[in-house]
Scaffold this motif. Structure first.
Motif, short mmCIF file in Angstrom:
data_model
loop_
_atom_site.label_atom_id
_atom_site.label_comp_id
_atom_site.label_asym_id
_atom_site.label_seq_id
_atom_site.Cartn_x
_atom_site.Cartn_y
_atom_site.Cartn_z
N ASN A 123 0.84 -1.30 0.05
CA ASN A 123 0.04 0.16 -0.06
C ASN A 123 0.93 1.11 -0.04
OD1 ASN A 123 -2.93 -0.90 0.44
ND2 ASN A 123 -1.91 -2.10 2.15
N ALA A 124 0.18 2.37 -0.27
CA ALA A 124 0.88 3.60 -0.29
C ALA A 124 1.18 4.12 1.33
CB ALA A 124 0.11 4.80 -0.84
N ILE A 125 2.37 4.41 1.58
CA ILE A 125 3.00 4.77 3.01
C ILE A 125 3.19 6.31 3.02
CG2 ILE A 125 4.58 4.20 4.78
CD1 ILE A 125 2.76 1.78 4.16
N PHE A 126 2.85 6.84 4.09
CA PHE A 126 3.36 8.26 4.34
C PHE A 126 3.88 8.40 5.87
CE2 PHE A 126 0.34 8.11 0.96
CZ PHE A 126 0.85 8.88 -0.10
N VAL A 127 5.03 8.77 5.84
CA VAL A 127 5.66 9.11 7.36
C VAL A 127 5.99 10.31 7.60
CG1 VAL A 127 7.54 8.13 8.79
CG2 VAL A 127 6.60 6.65 7.18
N MET A 128 5.46 10.96 8.63
CA MET A 128 5.84 12.29 9.20
C MET A 128 6.73 12.06 10.08
SD MET A 128 3.35 15.29 10.35
CE MET A 128 2.52 15.60 8.78
N ALA A 129 8.09 12.72 10.13
CA ALA A 129 8.87 12.41 11.01
C ALA A 129 9.02 13.80 11.78
CB ALA A 129 10.27 11.61 10.48
N SER A 130 9.29 13.78 13.11
CA SER A 130 9.56 14.93 13.75
C SER A 130 11.23 14.64 14.29
CB SER A 130 8.87 14.93 15.03
OG SER A 130 7.52 14.93 14.76
#
Length: 345
Positions: A123-130
């Motif tokens: 699937n499509a993966i989106f990771v928002m990293a701080s």
């Protein structure tokens, strides 16, 4: 909602959803009777499926006898019937080996996670990293820009650089600004940027005995540098082309193009809870251009700080149990890795 379904209806609904997730084909009563040991015949199952359709848990896309889950059906399944699947030993080994060989620093953790989860879930993966939460301040410097402004340079121990415009008060020289930078560096070097919230900076500012106004401006700029937009990593968007729901290439291309827009990507993230995995289905996503999709989102923490979020985007016919199980495992695995890096001198 739970009172509207007896146990038999629940088991039939669960079987239909599980079969549809696997086959992507409308499910008939004979299929359920043959493949699932529910203790009733096809005729009884057919009657129960009709009731489930009348209650809004199933839909009939064509005139055939097959049914597919509705958004309401998926919601009930996720909330009341689903048990997260345990991560298989081969998948566990894949994750551990991936991070062992691919990750050499904190800045690579979430980028690697997007790639490995795209491979595992398709699937499509989106990771928002701080990223800055774990990074430690190395030093602060000022560079001249013009008579009225300077540039504050904030450098972390990982080599990450942030810069912000600094409104230079009238009559303040670059030497005076760099004197401030030296004091900031002396007192704050080695401290995690995630610790430097407004209260922390204000407590430090109270110890300053000279130009409070000048330090106040410096702290406001420093805090602004800490609040930069999170880095977003992507993986697996082309995997959507392989899904039956996106066999229309034009539809798939429109979705992939849409997912390149920063505003849309930011709207994929809605989970504010710590250590939770949440599921949004269909219209619950509240992004009008994205239809017939679901998002499974997890929040990643280290200590008491949120260090990143991940959103798995796919068709409503997602492997919810497997993906939620994977995300639970990844939460614990990433927490251990982040704590490992945090403990390093």
């Amino acid at each position: 909602m739970t009172l509207t379904l007896n146990e038999r209806k629940k088991r039939i609904l669960q079987a239909i959803i599980q079969d549809y997730i696997t086959s992507a084909e409308p499910v008939g009563s004979r299929t359920i009777a043959r493949k699932y040991d529910l203790g009733v015949g096809a005729a009884t199952i057919r009657n129960e499926m009709f009731d489930l359709e009348m209650l809004g848990f199933l839909e009939q896309p064509h005139t055939s006898a097959g049914r597919i889950p509705s958004v309401k059906g998926y919601r009930f399944y996720v909330d009341c019937l689903l048990e997260p699947t345990a991560v298989a030993p081969a998948e566990r080994k894949m994750v551990e080996e991936w991070f062992h060989h691919k990750v050499s620093g904190v800045d690579q953790i979430f980028q690697s996670m997007a790639k490995v989860l795209a491979q595992m879930t398709h699937n499509a993966i989106f990771v928002m990293a701080s990223q800055q939460v774990q990074a430690k301040l190395k030093y602060v410097r000022f560079l001249p820009l013009d008579d009225r402004r300077a540039i504050m340079i904030v450098v972390t121990d990982s080599g990450h650089i942030e810069n912000c415009l600094f409104d230079r008060p009238e009559g303040v020289s670059l030497d005076e600004l760099n004197h401030i930078a030296e004091r900031l560096t002396c007192c704050l070097a080695g401290k995690a940027l995630g610790q430097m919230d407004v209260d922390f900076l204000n407590r430090f500012r109270e110890t300053v005995v000279d130009d409070l106004e000048l330090y106040r401006t410096a702290f406001q700029t420093l805090h602004r540098a800490f609040q930069r937009e999170h880095q977003v990593y992507k993986g697996g968007t082309l995997e959507l082309f392989d899904k039956p729901e996106f066999k229309d290439v034009h539809k798939a291309k429109n979705l992939v193009t849409l997912l390149e827009e920063q505003e849309v990507v930011s709207g994929l993230f809605g989970n504010d809870g710590q250590d939770k995995v949440t599921v949004r289905i269909g219209d619950e996503i509240k992004l009008q251009p994205i239809t017939d999709c679901s998002i499974i989102e997890a929040t990643f923490t280290a200590g008491n700080a949120v260090v990143g979020k991940i959103a798995v985007l796919g068709p409503t016919r997602m492997e919810y149990a497997r993906i939620i199980g994977l995300l639970h495992f990844m939460q614990q695995h990433i927490k251990q890795i982040l704590e490992h890096y945090e403990d390093k001198p």
